[in-house]
Design a protein around this motif. Structure first.
Motif, PDB file in Angstrom:
ATOM      1  N   THR A 162      -0.593  -3.149   4.865  1.00  0.00           N
ATOM      2  CA  THR A 162      -0.797  -1.902   4.123  1.00  0.00           C
ATOM      3  C   THR A 162       0.476  -1.086   3.957  1.00  0.00           C
ATOM      4  OG1 THR A 162      -1.383  -0.572   6.062  1.00  0.00           O
ATOM      5  CG2 THR A 162      -3.186  -1.751   4.953  1.00  0.00           C
ATOM      6  N   THR A 163       1.566  -1.506   4.582  1.00  0.00           N
ATOM      7  CA  THR A 163       2.831  -0.757   4.478  1.00  0.00           C
ATOM      8  C   THR A 163       3.831  -1.432   3.540  1.00  0.00           C
ATOM      9  OG1 THR A 163       3.866  -1.899   6.348  1.00  0.00           O
ATOM     10  CG2 THR A 163       2.547   0.075   6.852  1.00  0.00           C
ATOM     11  N   ALA A 201      -8.676  -1.767   6.967  1.00  0.00           N
ATOM     12  CA  ALA A 201      -7.372  -1.097   6.932  1.00  0.00           C
ATOM     13  C   ALA A 201      -6.960  -0.784   5.498  1.00  0.00           C
ATOM     14  CB  ALA A 201      -6.316  -1.959   7.621  1.00  0.00           C
ATOM     15  N   ILE A 202      -7.173  -1.718   4.587  1.00  0.00           N
ATOM     16  CA  ILE A 202      -6.809  -1.500   3.187  1.00  0.00           C
ATOM     17  C   ILE A 202      -7.633  -0.366   2.591  1.00  0.00           C
ATOM     18  CG2 ILE A 202      -7.015  -2.539   0.872  1.00  0.00           C
ATOM     19  CD1 ILE A 202      -5.847  -5.120   2.162  1.00  0.00           C
ATOM     20  N   GLY A 232      -4.677   2.399  -4.881  1.00  0.00           N
ATOM     21  CA  GLY A 232      -4.852   3.747  -4.356  1.00  0.00           C
ATOM     22  C   GLY A 232      -3.552   4.290  -3.781  1.00  0.00           C
ATOM     23  N   LYS A 233      -3.592   4.691  -2.512  1.00  0.00           N
ATOM     24  CA  LYS A 233      -2.441   5.299  -1.856  1.00  0.00           C
ATOM     25  C   LYS A 233      -1.518   4.275  -1.188  1.00  0.00           C
ATOM     26  CE  LYS A 233      -5.115   9.438  -1.006  1.00  0.00           C
ATOM     27  NZ  LYS A 233      -5.863  10.204  -0.013  1.00  0.00           N
ATOM     28  N   LEU A 234      -1.832   3.001  -1.300  1.00  0.00           N
ATOM     29  CA  LEU A 234      -0.953   1.982  -0.735  1.00  0.00           C
ATOM     30  C   LEU A 234       0.335   1.908  -1.550  1.00  0.00           C
ATOM     31  CD1 LEU A 234      -3.499  -0.952  -0.143  1.00  0.00           C
ATOM     32  CD2 LEU A 234      -2.635   0.679   1.541  1.00  0.00           C
ATOM     33  N   PRO A 235       1.436   1.427  -0.961  1.00  0.00           N
ATOM     34  CA  PRO A 235       2.692   1.304  -1.712  1.00  0.00           C
ATOM     35  C   PRO A 235       2.733   0.033  -2.567  1.00  0.00           C
ATOM     36  CG  PRO A 235       3.061   0.724   0.578  1.00  0.00           C
ATOM     37  CD  PRO A 235       1.631   1.194   0.478  1.00  0.00           C
ATOM     38  N   ALA A 236       1.590  -0.399  -3.036  1.00  0.00           N
ATOM     39  CA  ALA A 236       1.454  -1.565  -3.910  1.00  0.00           C
ATOM     40  C   ALA A 236       0.894  -1.068  -5.245  1.00  0.00           C
ATOM     41  CB  ALA A 236       0.513  -2.590  -3.288  1.00  0.00           C
ATOM     42  N   VAL A 245       3.719 -10.674  -4.065  1.00  0.00           N
ATOM     43  CA  VAL A 245       2.346 -10.741  -3.575  1.00  0.00           C
ATOM     44  C   VAL A 245       2.382 -10.866  -2.058  1.00  0.00           C
ATOM     45  CG1 VAL A 245       0.175 -12.043  -3.645  1.00  0.00           C
ATOM     46  CG2 VAL A 245       1.618 -11.935  -5.698  1.00  0.00           C
ATOM     47  N   ALA A 246       1.543 -10.081  -1.381  1.00  0.00           N
ATOM     48  CA  ALA A 246       1.432 -10.171   0.078  1.00  0.00           C
ATOM     49  C   ALA A 246       0.038 -10.641   0.461  1.00  0.00           C
ATOM     50  CB  ALA A 246       1.720  -8.830   0.728  1.00  0.00           C
TER      51      ALA A 246
END
Length: 179
Positions: free
Chosen positions: A18-19, A42-43, A78-82, A122-123
């Protein structure tokens, strides 16, 4: 650790998925698409309500009965850095039934969707290795072989964001055997 398979750079890291600043984070989702435990929880927690809102829309439409094992669908990050989250449902491991192709489908379909989105990075987590009990060495082999065989398209890098030495060691050992 990093290396290249085809034209795609592969990185294997001990990190919180998520980071990561990537185009696509792959979520090891449950079929409801409404959050859960592990990576999925977590996501949803860190990504915020936008992810859940889009998942609810998917459930109200084409995925009314949920997402089938091996399929993939995208939402906002959303608020993830992706930029996007690609949700895929991994199979539960079975000692009596070979479900390897379903686990490969998770990776194959997630990569295809990421390509369609125009993603360059892609992670992936270690899909199905948590509560679905898939053995790490087997999951690593399936994941890395599938990435190795997939069409790269615009994808330049695949990151396996794993937690703990056992997962990292299993994925690195399999990666080294493919190199």
């Amino acid at each position: 650790m990093s290396g290249r398979i085809n034209l795609v750079r592969i990185r294997i890291v001990d990190a919180d998925i998520t980071t990561l600043e990537v185009d696509v984070v792959v979520n090891a989702a449950n079929s409801s698409l409404l959050g859960g435990g592990g990576v999925d929880g977590a996501i949803h927690r860190k990504g915020g309500p936008e992810i859940l809102a889009e998942c609810r829309k998917l459930r109200a439409g084409h995925y009314g009965r949920g997402l089938k094992t091996g399929q993939a669908v995208a939402t906002t990050a959303g608020k993830l850095p992706a930029r996007w989250v690609v949700h895929t449902v991994g199979p539960v491991w079975s000692a009596t039934e070979d479900r390897s192709e379903l686990l490969a489908d998770c990776h194959r379909n997630s990569l295809a969707l990421a390509r369609d989105l125009g993603a360059k990075t892609v992670a992936f987590p270690a899909i199905s290795t948590g509560i679905y009990r898939w053995p790490l060495a087997s999951a690593a082999g399936i994941a890395l072989t599938t990435v190795h065989q997939a069409e790269a398209g615009p994808i330049e890098e695949v990151v396996f964001a794993l937690r703990g030495d056992a997962a990292v060691d299993a994925f690195r050992a399999r990666h080294n055997s493919l190199a």
